[in-house]
Design a protein around this motif. Structure first.
Motif, PDB file in Angstrom:
ATOM      1  N   THR A   1      59.934 -34.439 -39.037  1.00 59.05           N
ATOM      2  CA  THR A   1      60.642 -34.650 -37.773  1.00 59.05           C
ATOM      3  C   THR A   1      59.630 -34.911 -36.666  1.00 59.05           C
ATOM      4  N   PRO A   2      59.996 -35.709 -35.655  1.00 60.87           N
ATOM      5  CA  PRO A   2      59.048 -35.994 -34.579  1.00 60.87           C
ATOM      6  C   PRO A   2      58.658 -34.747 -33.796  1.00 60.87           C
ATOM      7  N   GLU A   3      59.614 -33.836 -33.607  1.00 57.29           N
ATOM      8  CA  GLU A   3      59.358 -32.608 -32.872  1.00 57.29           C
ATOM      9  C   GLU A   3      59.123 -31.461 -33.856  1.00 57.29           C
ATOM     10  N   TRP A   4      58.300 -30.511 -33.435  1.00 56.56           N
ATOM     11  CA  TRP A   4      58.074 -29.333 -34.262  1.00 56.56           C
ATOM     12  C   TRP A   4      59.342 -28.478 -34.348  1.00 56.56           C
ATOM     13  N   MET A   5      59.559 -27.845 -35.499  1.00 57.37           N
ATOM     14  CA  MET A   5      60.684 -26.918 -35.681  1.00 57.37           C
ATOM     15  C   MET A   5      60.220 -25.540 -35.213  1.00 57.37           C
ATOM     16  N   THR A   6      60.466 -25.227 -33.959  1.00 59.20           N
ATOM     17  CA  THR A   6      59.867 -24.048 -33.335  1.00 59.20           C
ATOM     18  C   THR A   6      60.510 -22.727 -33.750  1.00 59.20           C
ATOM     19  N   SER A   7      61.569 -22.776 -34.545  1.00 52.07           N
ATOM     20  CA  SER A   7      62.184 -21.541 -35.029  1.00 52.07           C
ATOM     21  C   SER A   7      61.359 -20.890 -36.132  1.00 52.07           C
ATOM     22  N   MET A   8      60.324 -21.587 -36.623  1.00 47.19           N
ATOM     23  CA  MET A   8      59.462 -21.059 -37.679  1.00 47.19           C
ATOM     24  C   MET A   8      58.020 -21.029 -37.205  1.00 47.19           C
ATOM     25  N   LEU A   9      57.179 -20.261 -37.908  1.00 48.72           N
ATOM     26  CA  LEU A   9      55.747 -20.263 -37.629  1.00 48.72           C
ATOM     27  C   LEU A   9      55.206 -21.662 -37.887  1.00 48.72           C
ATOM     28  N   LEU A  10      54.569 -22.241 -36.878  1.00 43.87           N
ATOM     29  CA  LEU A  10      54.115 -23.620 -36.975  1.00 43.87           C
ATOM     30  C   LEU A  10      52.913 -23.757 -37.904  1.00 43.87           C
ATOM     31  N   PRO A  11      52.732 -24.932 -38.508  1.00 43.48           N
ATOM     32  CA  PRO A  11      51.517 -25.181 -39.286  1.00 43.48           C
ATOM     33  C   PRO A  11      50.294 -25.159 -38.384  1.00 43.48           C
ATOM     34  N   ASP A  12      49.191 -24.639 -38.893  1.00 42.75           N
ATOM     35  CA  ASP A  12      47.913 -24.691 -38.177  1.00 42.75           C
ATOM     36  C   ASP A  12      47.251 -26.015 -38.529  1.00 42.75           C
ATOM     37  N   VAL A  13      47.415 -27.009 -37.666  1.00 38.56           N
ATOM     38  CA  VAL A  13      46.943 -28.362 -37.995  1.00 38.56           C
ATOM     39  C   VAL A  13      45.425 -28.438 -38.058  1.00 38.56           C
ATOM     40  N   SER A  14      44.719 -27.415 -37.558  1.00 39.42           N
ATOM     41  CA  SER A  14      43.261 -27.430 -37.675  1.00 39.42           C
ATOM     42  C   SER A  14      42.813 -27.294 -39.127  1.00 39.42           C
ATOM     43  N   ASN A  15      43.702 -26.858 -40.006  1.00 42.53           N
ATOM     44  CA  ASN A  15      43.382 -26.733 -41.431  1.00 42.53           C
ATOM     45  C   ASN A  15      43.611 -28.027 -42.203  1.00 42.53           C
ATOM     46  N   TYR A  16      44.076 -29.063 -41.511  1.00 45.06           N
ATOM     47  CA  TYR A  16      44.387 -30.340 -42.144  1.00 45.06           C
ATOM     48  C   TYR A  16      43.445 -31.434 -41.631  1.00 45.06           C
ATOM     49  N   ILE A  17      43.311 -32.478 -42.415  1.00 43.64           N
ATOM     50  CA  ILE A  17      42.494 -33.618 -41.965  1.00 43.64           C
ATOM     51  C   ILE A  17      43.301 -34.535 -41.057  1.00 43.64           C
ATOM     52  N   GLY A  18      44.588 -34.313 -40.949  1.00 44.60           N
ATOM     53  CA  GLY A  18      45.432 -35.105 -40.055  1.00 44.60           C
ATOM     54  C   GLY A  18      46.847 -34.594 -40.063  1.00 44.60           C
TER      55      GLY A  18
END
Length: 415
Positions: free
Chosen positions: A37-54
Motif C-alpha cells: 500500500t502507498p501509505e504505511w499501515m499504522t495499526s501495526m509495528l512498522l518495518p524498520d526500513v534501515s534493515n533493508y536495502i530499499g
C-alpha cells in the motif's frame, strides 16, 4: 557467476515480520522491502526500513516485477498477512518458489478459507457472510443453537471477534464490525458469522519448503473472562509427546494441502472439538507472539530463522527439518496480561517492571504503551498492554511466577 549476496523481497514486513531481515542476514542474504500500500499501515509495528536495502512501493505488477528482476531476487515472501496475496502473485510471476495465486483469497479471507477446507472434506464450522445485521440474525436463528461467533473477514489478533449468546448480541456485534476498520486499517464491508466450535484451542506453527513441512511448535490457549470478554491469557507450549500434538499436526497437514501452502510459514489455530480437530483460521505468516531468542531457548529453533533457511537454502531445510516435529526443550508460556484499567499513561512504574523482570522464569517483559499513550480495558489481544515471555525448568516454577505477575501487572502503568 555473481559474487554478490542474494536478495529476498519481503512484502509488508510489519509486526513480527521485523524479525525476518536479521534471519536472512545471518544466512548471508540481503532483503528489500515491498510495500503493498502507498501509505504505511499504522495499526501495526512498522518495518524498520534501515534493515533493508530499499523500500519499494507497489504500483503495478509490471513495474514491480521489473524492479525485482533487476535486483535478481531469489524469493518473495509475506512479512505479515496483508502481504500474502501480493507475495503469492509476485513469486508466481518471477518463477520463484510460490504457493501460487489461485488460492490467495482463501489464505486471507476467512470465509473462503473455511469453504476451501470444507471442500477438502475436513471438519470445520458452519458459516455465513453478509453486509447486513438482519441477515446475520436470521442465519443465527436458523442455525438453531447458540453461541455463535461474529468476526471480520480478514483481520487478526482477535480483532472484532465476539461470541454471541442471542440474536441481540449478534446484531450488536455485526453492526460494530461493519462500522469499524480491521487491524490492517481496511474497512469491514462484510462480516462473518460461524457456529461455535467446542473444545480447547491450539496454535500449530509450521514452516515448509517444497511441500516438506516442519512443525515448529504447538501451543495451547488458556483463556480468562476479563471485562466481559473471554480473552486469550496464556499460550502454553505443549510437549511433543502429548497425544494431541500428533492429531493436530496431521490435521494441519490436510489444511495446508487444501490451501496449497507448499512454501513458507503458517500460524494455524485449531479447536480440538468433541468431533475432532476443526480449523479456526490459518495465516500464511509468522506467529505474532514469536520471539527468536526466546524460542531458541525453549524449542532450539525459531520460526524466523527457519523461514530464512527454507527460502535461502531449501535443500538444507528439507534435510534437517522436512516432515518432522519439534522437541520441547523446556516449559514455556507467553502471557498476554489484561488490563481492567484505562486511561492516558502518565508514567511507567520502573520498580514494578524491574520486579517483573527479576522473576526467575521471566525471559522478556514487553511494556507496550509508552507515557502519553492510552491503555484501554482489555477486550482482545490488541488491547493487552503487557506481553511477558516465560520459560523455566519446571511448569511449577512458571506457575508460581505467573501468579505473581497477575498481582503486579496493574502496577506497571501510572495514570
Amino acid at each position: 557467476m555473481s559474487t554478490t549476496s542474494p536478495v529476498v523481497a519481503i512484502v509488508d514486513g510489519y509486526s513480527s515480520g521485523n524479525f525476518l531481515p536479521a534471519a536472512f542476514t545471518r544466512l548471508g542474504a540481503r532483503v528489500v522491502h515491498v510495500r503493498s500500500t502507498p501509505e504505511w499501515m499504522t495499526s501495526m509495528l512498522l518495518p524498520d526500513v534501515s534493515n533493508y536495502i530499499g523500500d519499494l512501493v507497489y504500483e503495478d505488477e509490471q513495474s514491480m516485477v521489473r524492479q525485482l528482476k533487476e535486483l535478481d531476487v531469489i524469493a518473495v515472501i509475506a512479512g505479515q498477512e496483508p502481504g500474502v496475496p501480493l507475495a503469492d502473485r509476485l513469486s508466481e510471476l518471477l518463477g520463484l518458489a510460490t504457493n501460487g495465486s489461485d488460492l490467495s483469497l482463501a489464505r486471507r479471507d476467512k470465509y473462503e478459507m473455511i469453504e476451501a477446507v470444507r471442500k477438502a472434506g475436513l471438519l470445520c464450522a458452519e458459516q455465513f457472510k453478509t453486509a447486513d445485521a438482519g441477515s446475520a440474525v436470521d442465519w443465527a436463528e436458523s442455525l438453531g443453537s447458540y453461541p455463535v461467533v461474529v468476526k471480520p473477514l480478514s483481520s487478526a489478533s482477535t480483532d472484532g471477534v465476539s461470541v454471541c449468546a442471542d440474536a441481540d448480541e449478534v446484531r450488536r456485534a455485526v453492526e460494530q464490525v461493519l462500522a469499524s476498520r480491521d487491524i490492517f486499517d481496511l474497512p469491514n464491508r462484510e462480516v462473518l458469522i460461524q457456529s461455535y466450535l467446542d473444545g480447547d484451542e491450539y496454535i500449530v506453527d509450521t514452516v515448509s519448503a517444497d511441500g516438506h513441512r516442519f512443525a515448529v511448535g504447538v501451543w495451547q490457549y488458556d483463556k480468562n473472562l476479563v471485562n466481559g470478554k473471554n480473552i486469550y491469557d496464556k499460550d502454553i507450549l505443549v510437549s511433543e509427546d502429548e497425544a494431541v500434538v500428533a492429531e493436530l499436526v496431521a490435521y494441519v497437514d490436510t489444511v495446508l494441502a487444501a490451501l496449497n501452502i507448499q512454501h513458507g510459514p503458517t500460524h494455524t489455530e485449531v479447536k480440538m472439538t468433541s468431533k475432532g480437530p476443526a480449523l479456526v483460521e490459518v495465516g500464511a505468516r509468522l506467529n505474532g507472539n514469536m520471539n527468536p531468542e526466546f524460542h531458541q531457548i525453549c524449542l532450539g529453533h525459531n520460526q524466523a530463522d527457519l523461514i530464512a533457511l527454507a527460502y535461502a537454502r531449501p535443500e538444507a531445510f528439507v534435510e534437517r527439518y522436512g516432515d518432522r516435529v519439534y522437541s520441547r526443550r523446556q516449559p514455556a508460556i507467553v502471557y498476554n496480561a489484561p488490563s481492567v484499567q484505562e486511561g492516558t499513561v502518565r508514567a511507567i512504574n520502573d520498580d514494578a517492571v524491574r520486579e517483573i523482570g527479576a522473576l526467575d522464569t521471566v525471559y522478556l517483559a514487553v511494556v507496550k504503551v509508552k507515557p502519553g499513550g492510552k491503555v484501554r480495558r482489555t477486550i482482545d489481544l490488541l488491547t493487552s498492554p503487557l506481553r511477558i515471555f516465560m520459560t523455566g525448568v519446571t511448569d511449577e516454577d512458571i506457575t508460581k511466577d505467573y501468579r505473581r505477575l497477575v498481582e503486579l501487572k496493574d502496577e506497571v502503568y501510572q495514570f
